[in-house]
Write a protein that holds these residues in place. Structure first.
Motif, PDB file in Angstrom:
ATOM      1  N   PRO A  75     -10.332  29.416   9.324  1.00 60.33           N
ATOM      2  CA  PRO A  75     -10.017  30.649  10.055  1.00 60.33           C
ATOM      3  C   PRO A  75      -9.903  30.426  11.566  1.00 60.33           C
ATOM      4  CG  PRO A  75     -11.808  31.023   8.503  1.00 60.33           C
ATOM      5  CD  PRO A  75     -11.591  29.553   8.557  1.00 60.33           C
ATOM      6  N   LEU A  76     -10.724  29.519  12.100  1.00 62.37           N
ATOM      7  CA  LEU A  76     -10.679  29.222  13.528  1.00 62.37           C
ATOM      8  C   LEU A  76      -9.342  28.617  13.919  1.00 62.37           C
ATOM      9  CD1 LEU A  76     -11.918  28.867  16.343  1.00 62.37           C
ATOM     10  CD2 LEU A  76     -12.984  26.756  15.513  1.00 62.37           C
ATOM     11  N   VAL A  77      -8.901  27.611  13.179  1.00 58.27           N
ATOM     12  CA  VAL A  77      -7.624  26.955  13.471  1.00 58.27           C
ATOM     13  C   VAL A  77      -6.477  27.949  13.335  1.00 58.27           C
ATOM     14  CG1 VAL A  77      -6.020  25.152  12.738  1.00 58.27           C
ATOM     15  CG2 VAL A  77      -8.478  24.687  12.804  1.00 58.27           C
ATOM     16  N   LEU A  78      -6.509  28.755  12.273  1.00 55.53           N
ATOM     17  CA  LEU A  78      -5.445  29.740  12.059  1.00 55.53           C
ATOM     18  C   LEU A  78      -5.375  30.732  13.214  1.00 55.53           C
ATOM     19  CD1 LEU A  78      -3.267  30.972  10.229  1.00 55.53           C
ATOM     20  CD2 LEU A  78      -5.063  32.359   9.154  1.00 55.53           C
ATOM     21  N   SER A  79      -6.529  31.189  13.696  1.00 51.07           N
ATOM     22  CA  SER A  79      -6.528  32.157  14.801  1.00 51.07           C
ATOM     23  C   SER A  79      -5.918  31.550  16.061  1.00 51.07           C
ATOM     24  CB  SER A  79      -7.951  32.657  15.077  1.00 51.07           C
ATOM     25  OG  SER A  79      -8.773  31.629  15.604  1.00 51.07           O
ATOM     26  N   PHE A 108     -16.183  22.656  18.667  1.00 54.32           N
ATOM     27  CA  PHE A 108     -17.453  23.393  18.695  1.00 54.32           C
ATOM     28  C   PHE A 108     -18.325  22.981  19.883  1.00 54.32           C
ATOM     29  CE2 PHE A 108     -16.038  23.333  14.267  1.00 54.32           C
ATOM     30  CZ  PHE A 108     -15.973  24.696  14.025  1.00 54.32           C
ATOM     31  N   THR A 109     -17.676  22.940  21.034  1.00 51.62           N
ATOM     32  CA  THR A 109     -18.392  22.629  22.280  1.00 51.62           C
ATOM     33  C   THR A 109     -18.059  23.632  23.382  1.00 51.62           C
ATOM     34  OG1 THR A 109     -16.611  21.096  22.928  1.00 51.62           O
ATOM     35  CG2 THR A 109     -18.528  20.141  21.805  1.00 51.62           C
ATOM     36  N   THR A 110     -17.497  24.778  23.011  1.00 46.06           N
ATOM     37  CA  THR A 110     -17.091  25.749  24.023  1.00 46.06           C
ATOM     38  C   THR A 110     -18.266  26.179  24.888  1.00 46.06           C
ATOM     39  OG1 THR A 110     -15.255  26.592  22.694  1.00 46.06           O
ATOM     40  CG2 THR A 110     -16.114  28.050  24.398  1.00 46.06           C
ATOM     41  N   ASN A 111     -19.446  26.309  24.295  1.00 50.84           N
ATOM     42  CA  ASN A 111     -20.595  26.758  25.088  1.00 50.84           C
ATOM     43  C   ASN A 111     -20.888  25.795  26.234  1.00 50.84           C
ATOM     44  OD1 ASN A 111     -21.445  24.816  23.202  1.00 50.84           O
ATOM     45  ND2 ASN A 111     -23.501  25.671  23.040  1.00 50.84           N
ATOM     46  N   TYR A 112     -20.893  24.512  25.961  1.00 47.40           N
ATOM     47  CA  TYR A 112     -21.176  23.541  27.026  1.00 47.40           C
ATOM     48  C   TYR A 112     -19.953  23.300  27.913  1.00 47.40           C
ATOM     49  CZ  TYR A 112     -25.611  22.847  24.745  1.00 47.40           C
ATOM     50  OH  TYR A 112     -26.858  23.074  24.220  1.00 47.40           O
ATOM     51  N   PHE A 113     -18.765  23.507  27.380  1.00 42.20           N
ATOM     52  CA  PHE A 113     -17.542  23.450  28.194  1.00 42.20           C
ATOM     53  C   PHE A 113     -17.591  24.529  29.267  1.00 42.20           C
ATOM     54  CE2 PHE A 113     -13.216  25.198  28.837  1.00 42.20           C
ATOM     55  CZ  PHE A 113     -12.611  24.098  29.432  1.00 42.20           C
ATOM     56  N   SER A 135     -20.034  31.108  20.623  1.00 41.36           N
ATOM     57  CA  SER A 135     -21.009  31.459  19.579  1.00 41.36           C
ATOM     58  C   SER A 135     -20.825  30.595  18.338  1.00 41.36           C
ATOM     59  CB  SER A 135     -20.880  32.941  19.216  1.00 41.36           C
ATOM     60  OG  SER A 135     -19.612  33.226  18.655  1.00 41.36           O
ATOM     61  N   LEU A 136     -19.577  30.199  18.040  1.00 43.55           N
ATOM     62  CA  LEU A 136     -19.341  29.298  16.902  1.00 43.55           C
ATOM     63  C   LEU A 136     -19.956  27.931  17.170  1.00 43.55           C
ATOM     64  CD1 LEU A 136     -15.632  30.001  15.923  1.00 43.55           C
ATOM     65  CD2 LEU A 136     -17.701  31.206  15.254  1.00 43.55           C
ATOM     66  N   ALA A 137     -19.907  27.511  18.435  1.00 39.29           N
ATOM     67  CA  ALA A 137     -20.513  26.226  18.785  1.00 39.29           C
ATOM     68  C   ALA A 137     -22.018  26.263  18.543  1.00 39.29           C
ATOM     69  CB  ALA A 137     -20.218  25.897  20.250  1.00 39.29           C
ATOM     70  N   VAL A 138     -22.673  27.322  19.005  1.00 40.45           N
ATOM     71  CA  VAL A 138     -24.114  27.446  18.792  1.00 40.45           C
ATOM     72  C   VAL A 138     -24.423  27.510  17.302  1.00 40.45           C
ATOM     73  CG1 VAL A 138     -26.156  28.866  19.243  1.00 40.45           C
ATOM     74  CG2 VAL A 138     -24.406  28.621  21.005  1.00 40.45           C
ATOM     75  N   GLU A 139     -23.607  28.253  16.562  1.00 40.83           N
ATOM     76  CA  GLU A 139     -23.819  28.382  15.115  1.00 40.83           C
ATOM     77  C   GLU A 139     -23.650  27.042  14.406  1.00 40.83           C
ATOM     78  OE1 GLU A 139     -22.549  31.416  11.493  1.00 40.83           O
ATOM     79  OE2 GLU A 139     -21.664  31.631  13.490  1.00 40.83           O
ATOM     80  N   MET A 140     -22.610  26.303  14.776  1.00 39.34           N
ATOM     81  CA  MET A 140     -22.389  25.006  14.131  1.00 39.34           C
ATOM     82  C   MET A 140     -23.510  24.031  14.462  1.00 39.34           C
ATOM     83  SD  MET A 140     -20.523  23.324  12.066  1.00 39.34           S
ATOM     84  CE  MET A 140     -18.899  24.081  11.939  1.00 39.34           C
ATOM     85  N   HIS A 141     -23.993  24.059  15.688  1.00 39.75           N
ATOM     86  CA  HIS A 141     -25.113  23.190  16.057  1.00 39.75           C
ATOM     87  C   HIS A 141     -26.349  23.532  15.237  1.00 39.75           C
ATOM     88  CE1 HIS A 141     -23.033  22.889  20.262  1.00 39.75           C
ATOM     89  NE2 HIS A 141     -22.378  22.251  19.312  1.00 39.75           N
ATOM     90  N   MET A 315     -12.080  38.568  12.163  1.00 44.13           N
ATOM     91  CA  MET A 315     -11.795  39.604  13.158  1.00 44.13           C
ATOM     92  C   MET A 315     -12.456  39.266  14.485  1.00 44.13           C
ATOM     93  SD  MET A 315      -9.969  42.253  13.429  1.00 44.13           S
ATOM     94  CE  MET A 315      -9.651  42.951  15.043  1.00 44.13           C
ATOM     95  N   TYR A 316     -13.640  38.692  14.417  1.00 48.03           N
ATOM     96  CA  TYR A 316     -14.301  38.235  15.644  1.00 48.03           C
ATOM     97  C   TYR A 316     -13.436  37.186  16.345  1.00 48.03           C
ATOM     98  CZ  TYR A 316     -17.681  36.005  18.737  1.00 48.03           C
ATOM     99  OH  TYR A 316     -18.302  35.473  19.842  1.00 48.03           O
ATOM    100  N   LEU A 317     -12.828  36.295  15.574  1.00 41.86           N
ATOM    101  CA  LEU A 317     -11.996  35.245  16.157  1.00 41.86           C
ATOM    102  C   LEU A 317     -10.753  35.817  16.833  1.00 41.86           C
ATOM    103  CD1 LEU A 317     -12.102  32.592  13.278  1.00 41.86           C
ATOM    104  CD2 LEU A 317     -13.324  32.498  15.453  1.00 41.86           C
ATOM    105  N   TYR A 318     -10.134  36.819  16.219  1.00 42.57           N
ATOM    106  CA  TYR A 318      -8.868  37.341  16.724  1.00 42.57           C
ATOM    107  C   TYR A 318      -9.030  38.325  17.878  1.00 42.57           C
ATOM    108  CZ  TYR A 318      -6.130  35.350  12.885  1.00 42.57           C
ATOM    109  OH  TYR A 318      -5.498  34.489  12.034  1.00 42.57           O
TER     110      TYR A 318
END
Length: 618
Positions: A75-79, A108-113, A135-141, A315-318
């Protein structure tokens, strides 16, 4: 096993986040929706881990990672692929550094980026299209670390010479204790790390400081569960009344909503207890929803609720990039409508068709339609994906490295550095060439040099070149993120070096922090006699009367009645009369537009004309 009423927890998180992003001034604490999602994810993942161990006495780590990959990555890539072509509708400023943004999101490094590049969740300049993927970065970590810890624990516990039931109890208690320890550590790191910060984005984005909502959810899972339920919680559910539990659940959602109205991103109390409170309330809602499931065996969850919960992640992604794009083209209400009109169908397409196909399963939406050829559908989606990948790659390759505003600030900074070096040289040479009778440095001049000294922030820096040419006999010292206390330091340094001119223009306030009144009072008090003070009121298109910048502007307007040497240059009032200058910007800067340069210089010059009729400070 699908638990009824959990959908409403997901919906509460989604509505909170969407309302915050769409109407931030009206719902300033809606960012707690992310913490509702975090708490729910921590609960659900941990409860499933406990169920798996109770059933098989194992935990398959690679299978867990594979499930998380298929649920999160497609879903992330598609968005990203859907959003990028739409960026051609708006200014190239909004795709600045697009390649890095996409790499950070998918990696999954947007937070630190965002932390490293100085980004802010409140986004003072042009917002990143994919900043919400922090938030996806934190979740994946969390998934990576928690999955590994659980796998280690299961291997240790399996070695015990106990029956399966006792091993499951030991595992559950161990998970609970570990969750509590990690909750305390992460929350303490956020509370302590927030001390002394002017911008709290560092502790908000960090996986270390913002992971405790997951562990709050994990702790709840160790006491409750989904299939494998402790006897104490089972007895609690058996004694529960459906009407009481329903009322408590509704009340919990109401309190979460009120908390979203009260909390502020820029208030330290948010990080020393606010987010923890939101997580605990989310945990309470999850527990009540779990109890309500057992209390309503003959009731079905509304289909609309299940649908919204199903598409909530996509929906959060879009929602954020779509809203950023369309809010530059139409009014906010219409941007919300368009965002939902595009986001909901694509989210449903992602969840019900594309994600199952990628995972090698028959799409959920095609159950009962055996005549639909799956292979043909796959070929259509593959062709579309190839085209979108090509457009995204080309767009990222052609994306500018700096926004127009950043270029203006960079150029302004270079000119300012050159001017400051010249000023310093002139002061030193004057001291060398004019010795006193005994060969010592001459005494300080008794009068301030004529002319104008402008001390400003990033707004002033962005228009520095124009301002210098159109404000007669002026010197300019401006810097991004400058606050009133920093402006005070600049003024005092110039005053000490006898280069502070007769008319002192202070263009500060957009970055007003708590204590702004004391800082301004100190600046007024310590300004030496022989000067006039011209205060340029700050303007922020997004601000409401509760913002510090608005309060500062109101306070500044009261000062000429108390101090005859103070004049107001009302930039706030003048800027509000020219909304087109700020179209497509952050509502504070005008991104190098000459029309903005003209009215800003007009505000300063109007203030100087009025000041010429007032006395110098005595």
């Amino acid at each position: 096993m699908r638990i009824k009423w959990f959908s409403f927890v997901r919906i509460a998180g989604l509505v909170s986040v969407l309302t915050y992003h769409f109407f931030k001034n009206a719902y300033p604490g809606g960012f707690i929706g992310v913490d509702i999602f975090f708490t729910f994810s921590g609960f659900l993942i941990t409860a499933l881990m406990l169920d798996e161990f109770a059933k098989t006495q194992r935990f398959r780590l690679l299978a867990f990672y594979r499930r998380r990959f298929y649920r999160i990555v497609p879903p992330l890539v598609l968005s990203v692929l859907v959003v990028v072509p739409l960026t051609y509708l708006i200014s190239p400023n909004y795709i600045t550094g697009l390649g890095k943004q996409i790499a950070a999101a998918i990696g999954f490094t947007t937070n630190y980026f965002e932390i490293m590049t100085g980004g802010s969740y409140e986004s003072k300049f042009i917002p990143h299209l994919f900043v919400h993927t922090w938030s996806l970065a934190v979740e994946m970590h969390f998934y990576l670390i928690w999955g590994l810890l659980i796998a280690i624990f299961t291997q240790i516990i399996r070695r015990f010479d106990f029956d399966d039931a006792k091993k499951s109890r030991i595992f559950r208690r161990s998970v609970g204790i570990l969750s509590l320890i990690l909750t305390i550590e992460s929350f303490t790191a956020m509370a302590v790390g927030s001390a002394g910060l002017a911008d709290f984005s560092k502790v908000y984005f960090s996986s270390v400081t913002h992971s405790f909502p997951f562990f709050v959810g994990a702790l709840l899972a160790s006491f409750t569960g989904i299939k494998d339920i402790p006897r104490a919680f089972d007895r609690l559910m058996a004694r529960s009344n459906v009407f009481v539990v329903s009322a408590e659940l509704i009340l919990t959602f109401v309190v979460l909503g009120l908390l979203g109205l009260r909390m502020q991103f820029s208030n330290r109390a948010t990080y020393t207890g606010g987010i923890l409170l939101a997580s605990l309330l989310a945990a309470l809602a999850i527990m009540l929803a779990r109890i309500l499931h057992n209390c309503t065996p003959n009731r079905q969850e509304p289909r609309w609720a299940s649908f919204i919960a199903d598409i909530s992640y996509s929906m959060y992604l879009y929602h954020w990039p779509l809203f950023v794009i369309f809010s530059q083209l139409v009014s906010v209400p219409w941007a919300v409508v368009i965002t939902l009109a595009i986001g909901v169908p694509f989210s449903a397409l992602s969840y019900y068709i594309i994600e199952p196909m990628i995972a090698g399963k028959r799409p959920r939406a095609l159950h009962g339609f055996s005549n639909v050829r799956l292979r043909g559908l796959q070929q259509v989606f593959v062709g579309a994906a190839v085209l979108l990948f090509a457009v995204t790659g080309y767009t990222a390759y052609r994306a500018p490295a700096l926004t127009g505003l950043e270029r203006q600030l960079w150029i302004g900074g270079i000119y300012q550095s050159t001017d400051q070096m010249t000023t310093t040289k002139n002061v030193v040479m004057a001291a060398v060439k004019t010795p006193s009778a005994n060969g010592q440095t001459p005494a300080a001049p008794t009068k301030a040099p004529k002319g104008v000294s402008i001390i400003g922030d990033s707004v002033t820096l962005g228009t520095r070149d124009y301002l210098g040419k159109h404000v007669a006999d002026s010197t300019i010292d401006a810097q991004g993120e400058r606050t009133m206390d920093l402006a005070y330091n600049v003024m005092m340094t110039q005053q000490k070096n006898h280069v502070l001119r007769q008319n002192v223009v202070i263009c500060i306030g957009t970055n007003a922090l708590d204590g702004w009144q004391q800082q301004l009072d100190k600046l007024i008090h310590d300004l030496e006699p022989g000067h006039r003070l011209i205060l340029v009121t700050p303007y922020d298109q997004r601000a409401n009367p509760s913002w510090n910048s608005s309060k500062l502007a109101d306070y500044e307007r009261t000062l000429p009645a108390k101090f005859k040497f103070i004049t107001i240059a009302d930039w706030q009032k003048l800027a509000a009369q020219h909304p087109d200058v700020f179209k497509g910007t952050d509502g504070v800067h005008f991104a190098g537009r000459e029309s903005g340069d003209i009215i800003y210089a007009q505000a300063v010059n109007d203030g100087l004309k009025a000041a010429a009729k007032t006395p110098l400070k005595k």
